[in-house]
Scaffold this motif. Structure first.
Motif, short mmCIF file in Angstrom:
data_model
loop_
_atom_site.label_atom_id
_atom_site.label_comp_id
_atom_site.label_asym_id
_atom_site.label_seq_id
_atom_site.Cartn_x
_atom_site.Cartn_y
_atom_site.Cartn_z
N ALA A 19 0.86 -1.46 0.09
CA ALA A 19 0.16 0.00 0.09
C ALA A 19 0.83 1.14 -0.15
CB ALA A 19 -1.00 -0.03 1.21
N VAL A 20 1.92 1.37 0.77
CA VAL A 20 2.91 2.36 0.54
C VAL A 20 3.49 2.69 -0.80
CG1 VAL A 20 5.03 3.11 1.66
CG2 VAL A 20 3.53 2.23 3.30
N ILE A 21 3.84 1.40 -1.36
CA ILE A 21 4.68 1.65 -2.29
C ILE A 21 3.41 2.13 -3.55
CG2 ILE A 21 5.63 0.15 -4.42
CD1 ILE A 21 6.82 -1.51 -2.15
N ILE A 22 2.31 1.59 -3.39
CA ILE A 22 1.28 2.09 -4.52
C ILE A 22 0.93 3.66 -4.25
CG2 ILE A 22 -1.12 1.92 -4.78
CD1 ILE A 22 -1.02 -0.95 -4.53
N PHE A 23 1.07 4.01 -3.01
CA PHE A 23 0.84 5.47 -2.66
C PHE A 23 2.07 6.46 -3.40
CE2 PHE A 23 1.96 9.07 -0.02
CZ PHE A 23 0.72 9.92 -0.33
N PHE A 24 3.27 5.89 -3.21
CA PHE A 24 4.55 6.63 -3.82
C PHE A 24 4.27 6.52 -5.33
CE2 PHE A 24 6.69 5.94 0.21
CZ PHE A 24 6.76 7.31 0.65
N CYS A 25 3.96 5.37 -6.08
CA CYS A 25 3.65 5.48 -7.45
C CYS A 25 2.69 6.29 -7.96
CB CYS A 25 3.20 3.91 -7.83
SG CYS A 25 4.53 2.66 -7.70
N LEU A 26 1.69 6.53 -7.00
CA LEU A 26 0.47 7.43 -7.30
C LEU A 26 0.90 8.83 -7.29
CD1 LEU A 26 -2.71 7.84 -7.68
CD2 LEU A 26 -2.88 8.07 -5.17
N LEU A 27 1.78 9.30 -6.36
CA LEU A 27 2.50 10.56 -6.33
C LEU A 27 3.40 10.72 -7.69
CD1 LEU A 27 3.67 10.96 -2.60
CD2 LEU A 27 1.75 12.05 -3.94
N ARG A 28 3.95 9.77 -7.97
CA ARG A 28 4.64 9.91 -9.17
C ARG A 28 3.89 10.12 -10.42
NH1 ARG A 28 8.67 12.15 -10.83
NH2 ARG A 28 9.63 11.47 -9.06
N ALA A 29 2.75 9.25 -10.47
CA ALA A 29 1.81 9.44 -11.50
C ALA A 29 1.28 10.96 -11.60
CB ALA A 29 0.68 8.37 -11.31
N ILE A 30 1.01 11.42 -10.37
CA ILE A 30 0.44 12.68 -10.20
C ILE A 30 1.42 13.71 -10.54
CG2 ILE A 30 -0.74 14.56 -8.67
CD1 ILE A 30 -1.92 12.42 -7.36
N LEU A 31 2.75 13.81 -10.00
CA LEU A 31 3.68 14.71 -10.28
C LEU A 31 4.99 14.56 -11.40
CD1 LEU A 31 4.41 15.02 -6.45
CD2 LEU A 31 2.87 16.33 -7.60
N GLY A 32 4.63 13.50 -12.09
CA GLY A 32 5.49 13.10 -13.00
C GLY A 32 5.84 14.29 -14.01
N PRO A 33 7.02 14.38 -14.48
CA PRO A 33 7.28 15.72 -15.12
C PRO A 33 6.85 15.25 -16.53
CG PRO A 33 9.37 14.71 -14.59
CD PRO A 33 8.31 14.12 -13.81
N ARG A 34 7.00 14.10 -16.97
CA ARG A 34 6.68 13.58 -18.40
C ARG A 34 5.51 12.83 -18.45
NH1 ARG A 34 12.36 11.71 -20.22
NH2 ARG A 34 11.98 10.91 -17.99
N PHE A 35 4.96 12.66 -19.60
CA PHE A 35 3.60 11.68 -19.97
C PHE A 35 4.10 10.17 -19.60
CE2 PHE A 35 0.79 9.51 -22.67
CZ PHE A 35 -0.51 9.74 -21.78
N THR A 36 5.37 9.97 -20.12
CA THR A 36 6.08 8.60 -19.89
C THR A 36 6.15 8.36 -18.53
OG1 THR A 36 8.30 9.46 -20.19
CG2 THR A 36 7.13 8.47 -22.07
N ASP A 37 6.58 9.21 -17.65
CA ASP A 37 6.41 8.84 -16.39
C ASP A 37 5.23 8.42 -15.59
OD1 ASP A 37 9.17 9.35 -16.34
OD2 ASP A 37 8.93 11.67 -15.80
N ARG A 38 4.25 9.10 -16.12
CA ARG A 38 2.86 8.84 -15.66
C ARG A 38 2.58 7.63 -16.03
NH1 ARG A 38 2.56 14.70 -16.75
NH2 ARG A 38 1.90 15.68 -14.61
N VAL A 39 2.74 7.20 -17.27
CA VAL A 39 2.29 5.75 -17.75
C VAL A 39 2.99 4.61 -16.90
CG1 VAL A 39 2.43 4.29 -19.86
CG2 VAL A 39 1.54 6.77 -20.18
N MET A 40 4.38 4.94 -16.67
CA MET A 40 4.93 3.87 -15.98
C MET A 40 4.45 3.84 -14.78
SD MET A 40 7.26 2.24 -17.88
CE MET A 40 7.88 1.33 -16.70
N ALA A 41 4.17 4.73 -13.93
CA ALA A 41 3.60 4.93 -12.60
C ALA A 41 2.37 4.26 -12.52
CB ALA A 41 3.44 6.35 -11.86
N ALA A 42 1.67 4.43 -13.60
CA ALA A 42 0.20 3.55 -13.73
C ALA A 42 0.48 2.20 -13.81
CB ALA A 42 -0.58 4.32 -14.87
N ASN A 43 1.33 1.76 -14.57
CA ASN A 43 1.77 0.31 -14.84
C ASN A 43 2.20 -0.27 -13.63
OD1 ASN A 43 2.25 -2.08 -16.13
ND2 ASN A 43 4.13 -1.29 -16.89
N MET A 44 3.03 0.40 -12.77
CA MET A 44 3.41 0.04 -11.30
C MET A 44 2.56 -0.26 -10.55
SD MET A 44 7.08 1.80 -10.90
CE MET A 44 7.16 1.06 -9.12
#
Length: 130
Positions: A20-45
């Motif tokens: 759950a903690v890891i998913i939360f940090f991935c959610l932060l990366r998906a929201i704050l990611g500087p590029r679209f590819t970062d957001r896609v990778m975070a959503a995949n994770m």
């Protein structure tokens, strides 16, 4: 499936809290990611970690149908990543083509200007007679 002990309950709960903690940090990366590819990778994770979470929950609750749910979710997650990757590739291809067209237009403008300047500079200047 496994032998229940108090340690197994603690282990499964700790694993689920960690995920759950890891998913939360991935959610932060998906929201704050500087590029679209970062957001896609975070959503995949997030999708992958959710699948692991469901599988651990299936073992913890001793419910085998949750494994089927995890497999279907894995297929949907894979399909979503493939579609988003295709969108990224098309988006970058269009951006690259626009950039190439812009460079070609700039080169044409430079060529036109140098032609005009060359015709003015190419003339012999007349020296005024005194």
């Amino acid at each position: 499936m496994f032998q229940e002990t108090s340690y197994s309950h603690i282990f499964f709960v700790c694993c689920m809290i960690g995920l759950a903690v890891i998913i939360f940090f991935c959610l932060l990366r998906a929201i704050l990611g500087p590029r679209f590819t970062d957001r896609v990778m975070a959503a995949n994770m997030i999708g992958t970690k959710s699948i692991v979470f469901v599988c651990i929950l299936a073992v913890f609750l001793e419910e085998s149908f949750l494994i089927d749910v995890a497999l279907i979710y894995a297929m949907l997650s894979f399909l979503a990543v493939v579609v988003l990757s295709k969108i990224i590739v098309l988006r970058e291809r269009v951006a690259r083509e626009r950039k190439i067209e812009k460079i070609k237009l700039e080169k044409l403008k430079i060529v036109d200007r140098s032609h005009e300047e060359g015709s003015v500079e190419g003339k012999d200047e007349e020296v005024p007679k005194q």
